[in-house]
Design a protein around this motif. Sequence first.
Motif, PDB file in Angstrom:
ATOM      1  N   TYR A   1       0.838  -1.201   0.000  1.00  0.00           N
ATOM      2  CA  TYR A   1       0.000   0.000   0.000  1.00  0.00           C
ATOM      3  C   TYR A   1       0.870   1.248   0.000  1.00  0.00           C
ATOM      4  CZ  TYR A   1      -3.603  -3.366   1.162  1.00  0.00           C
ATOM      5  OH  TYR A   1      -4.449  -4.431   1.132  1.00  0.00           O
ATOM      6  N   GLU A   2       0.321   2.332  -0.505  1.00  0.00           N
ATOM      7  CA  GLU A   2       1.031   3.604  -0.583  1.00  0.00           C
ATOM      8  C   GLU A   2       1.148   4.258   0.791  1.00  0.00           C
ATOM      9  OE1 GLU A   2       2.473   4.920  -3.409  1.00  0.00           O
ATOM     10  OE2 GLU A   2       1.924   2.953  -4.232  1.00  0.00           O
ATOM     11  N   ASN A   3       2.251   4.959   1.001  1.00  0.00           N
ATOM     12  CA  ASN A   3       2.459   5.720   2.229  1.00  0.00           C
ATOM     13  C   ASN A   3       1.298   6.699   2.420  1.00  0.00           C
ATOM     14  OD1 ASN A   3       3.704   6.771   4.516  1.00  0.00           O
ATOM     15  ND2 ASN A   3       4.913   8.222   3.341  1.00  0.00           N
ATOM     16  N   GLY A   4       0.693   6.710   3.608  1.00  0.00           N
ATOM     17  CA  GLY A   4      -0.412   7.609   3.924  1.00  0.00           C
ATOM     18  C   GLY A   4      -1.786   7.059   3.590  1.00  0.00           C
ATOM     19  N   GLU A   5      -1.841   5.897   2.936  1.00  0.00           N
ATOM     20  CA  GLU A   5      -3.127   5.304   2.564  1.00  0.00           C
ATOM     21  C   GLU A   5      -3.834   4.770   3.814  1.00  0.00           C
ATOM     22  OE1 GLU A   5      -4.831   1.988  -0.623  1.00  0.00           O
ATOM     23  OE2 GLU A   5      -2.713   2.536  -0.656  1.00  0.00           O
TER      24      GLU A   5
ATOM     25  N   SER B   1       2.234   3.837   7.158  1.00  0.00           N
ATOM     26  CA  SER B   1       3.401   4.722   7.191  1.00  0.00           C
ATOM     27  C   SER B   1       4.696   3.929   7.312  1.00  0.00           C
ATOM     28  CB  SER B   1       3.283   5.724   8.348  1.00  0.00           C
ATOM     29  OG  SER B   1       3.221   5.038   9.575  1.00  0.00           O
ATOM     30  N   SER B   2       4.587   2.608   7.396  1.00  0.00           N
ATOM     31  CA  SER B   2       5.749   1.729   7.466  1.00  0.00           C
ATOM     32  C   SER B   2       5.266   0.309   7.204  1.00  0.00           C
ATOM     33  CB  SER B   2       6.412   1.808   8.848  1.00  0.00           C
ATOM     34  OG  SER B   2       5.522   1.343   9.852  1.00  0.00           O
ATOM     35  N   ASN B   3       6.196  -0.620   7.071  1.00  0.00           N
ATOM     36  CA  ASN B   3       5.803  -2.021   6.976  1.00  0.00           C
ATOM     37  C   ASN B   3       5.141  -2.404   8.293  1.00  0.00           C
ATOM     38  OD1 ASN B   3       6.924  -2.331   4.412  1.00  0.00           O
ATOM     39  ND2 ASN B   3       8.914  -2.832   5.247  1.00  0.00           N
ATOM     40  N   ILE B   4       4.053  -3.160   8.224  1.00  0.00           N
ATOM     41  CA  ILE B   4       3.290  -3.454   9.435  1.00  0.00           C
ATOM     42  C   ILE B   4       2.736  -4.873   9.387  1.00  0.00           C
ATOM     43  CG2 ILE B   4       1.195  -2.428   8.477  1.00  0.00           C
ATOM     44  CD1 ILE B   4       0.502  -1.445  11.293  1.00  0.00           C
ATOM     45  N   GLU B   5       2.784  -5.545  10.526  1.00  0.00           N
ATOM     46  CA  GLU B   5       2.185  -6.866  10.684  1.00  0.00           C
ATOM     47  C   GLU B   5       1.043  -6.751  11.680  1.00  0.00           C
ATOM     48  OE1 GLU B   5       5.089  -9.770  11.879  1.00  0.00           O
ATOM     49  OE2 GLU B   5       6.144  -9.659   9.961  1.00  0.00           O
ATOM     50  N   VAL B   6      -0.118  -7.270  11.294  1.00  0.00           N
ATOM     51  CA  VAL B   6      -1.312  -7.192  12.132  1.00  0.00           C
ATOM     52  C   VAL B   6      -1.901  -8.593  12.255  1.00  0.00           C
ATOM     53  CG1 VAL B   6      -3.616  -6.202  12.377  1.00  0.00           C
ATOM     54  CG2 VAL B   6      -1.781  -4.839  11.354  1.00  0.00           C
ATOM     55  N   THR B   7      -2.254  -8.976  13.486  1.00  0.00           N
ATOM     56  CA  THR B   7      -2.859 -10.280  13.731  1.00  0.00           C
ATOM     57  C   THR B   7      -4.250 -10.100  14.306  1.00  0.00           C
ATOM     58  OG1 THR B   7      -0.700 -11.275  14.169  1.00  0.00           O
ATOM     59  CG2 THR B   7      -2.622 -12.474  14.977  1.00  0.00           C
ATOM     60  N   ALA B   8      -5.217 -10.785  13.708  1.00  0.00           N
ATOM     61  CA  ALA B   8      -6.570 -10.852  14.273  1.00  0.00           C
ATOM     62  C   ALA B   8      -6.593 -12.076  15.184  1.00  0.00           C
ATOM     63  CB  ALA B   8      -7.609 -10.996  13.175  1.00  0.00           C
TER      64      ALA B   8
END
Length: 129
Positions: free
Chosen positions: A51-55, A88-95
Amino acid sequence: MKVSLERYYLVFFIILIFGCSSDETPSNSFTLTTMVRPADSGSVSPSSGVYENGETITLTATAGDNFVFKNWSGGVTGTDNPTSIVISSNIEVTAVFEYGDTDGDGVLDINDNCPNTPSGVNVDSNGCT
């Protein structure tokens, strides 16, 4: 030892080719990695991607059979579902999901043989009166 001009150009060319090639994501784009815990307990939409920065991305957790959504962990925390994040950076999210007790009888749905028992009614270990 004298180095020929051809060898100099060859080394320069090799450094140029390998030094400029890259599989990295451009700095104005970042990677979102989505996961679920425990495995096969549900899903996250959208799934992983660039995804684009700021999206702004809205993440939605959908529980599988016998599970309920518990919370987000990793780069996003909390219990809001859906939830929105700004990339705004690489991110890992867990549900994170857990076994549910839909009818509130104290027996998890996975073990409940009587899934429509009213809350507050005494039930056996199978969820039946």
